[in-house]
Scaffold this motif. Structure first.
Motif, mmCIF file in Angstrom:
data_model
loop_
_atom_site.group_PDB
_atom_site.id
_atom_site.type_symbol
_atom_site.label_atom_id
_atom_site.label_comp_id
_atom_site.label_asym_id
_atom_site.label_seq_id
_atom_site.Cartn_x
_atom_site.Cartn_y
_atom_site.Cartn_z
ATOM 1 N N ASN A 77 85.574 22.053 131.441
ATOM 2 C CA ASN A 77 85.313 22.605 130.220
ATOM 3 C C ASN A 77 84.032 23.439 130.511
ATOM 4 N N ASN A 80 85.899 26.876 131.880
ATOM 5 C CA ASN A 80 86.379 27.577 130.882
ATOM 6 C C ASN A 80 85.483 28.293 129.977
ATOM 7 N N TYR A 83 84.600 31.421 131.603
ATOM 8 C CA TYR A 83 85.519 32.514 131.434
ATOM 9 C C TYR A 83 85.563 33.136 129.906
ATOM 10 N N ARG A 84 85.178 32.109 128.982
ATOM 11 C CA ARG A 84 85.165 32.841 127.554
ATOM 12 C C ARG A 84 84.108 33.674 127.495
#
Length: 210
Positions: A77, A80, A83-84
């Motif tokens: 989590n 990610n 990366y967002r």
């Protein structure tokens, strides 16, 4: 992540060493100051724009490699969420590296247009220093045409010397270009350090959200 590591500095130093040499050859082989200035401006701006885009990629790659080793980002989590952030895309939006996409270069070198853009961005940033304008872009909504900033600075640097120096004085011309490149090298290193700070500030927002 330490941006200004030995390898990164070596890359920047190598680029500027080559720019010094190529600029010196242009001065030596040119009989007309305006032509030499135009060639040097295009050489410096296009080369630095191309290499600096590569520096951003290398810094981002190093950043990804580093955070993947941190326990915090072992959590999918958290990774990610990193990366967002779209850090590379954000920087691409801030800086335009491609010389051919700029009207001033497509239509031939337009000194007036380049100086206008350079001056307007300098006024917005509160400085005419290349590093200062590039740093300003990170925190602003202004998309900076990277090559125009460098070309504008090169034009201003050369023309300021030649207001008082005869165009036939190639030794003085070479010194003017060398002095400009020495200052610009430090400006680029300072800007890369600012990019590193930007990366770190964005990552810190993830830690604080946990």
């Amino acid at each position: 992540m330490e941006m200004c590591n030995t390898e990164m500095k070596k890359q920047v130093e190598k680029m500027f060493c080559e720019l010094h040499s190529k600029s010196e050859n242009i001065v030596a082989s040119s009989s007309v100051y305006k032509n030499a200035s135009e060639r040097i401006m295009k050489l410096i701006s296009s080369r630095i724009a191309a290499e600096s885009e590569g520096y951003i990629v290398d810094m981002y790659t190093s950043l990804v490699k580093r955070i993947k080793q941190e326990s915090f980002f072992q959590d999918p989590n958290h990774l990610n969420a990193f990366y967002r952030l779209n850090l590379r895309e954000k920087l691409n939006d801030k800086y335009h590296f491609e010389v051919d996409s700029l009207d001033a270069f497509q239509k031939g070198v337009d000194y007036k247009e380049i100086n206008r853009l350079y001056a307007s961005l300098g006024a917005a940033a509160g400085t005419l220093a290349v590093g200062g304008i590039l740093k300003f872009a990170i925190s602003s909504v202004v998309n900076v045409p990277f090559a125009v900033i460098v070309a504008g600075a090169a034009t201003v640097a050369c023309s300021s010397y030649f207001k008082i120096i005869p165009s036939q004085n190639k030794i003085a011309f070479k010194k003017a270009v060398d002095d400009f490149l020495l200052g610009l090298e430090q400006d680029i290193l300072n800007w890369l350090a600012d990019v590193e700070t930007f990366f770190e500030s964005q990552i810190n927002t993830l830690y604080s959200q946990d």
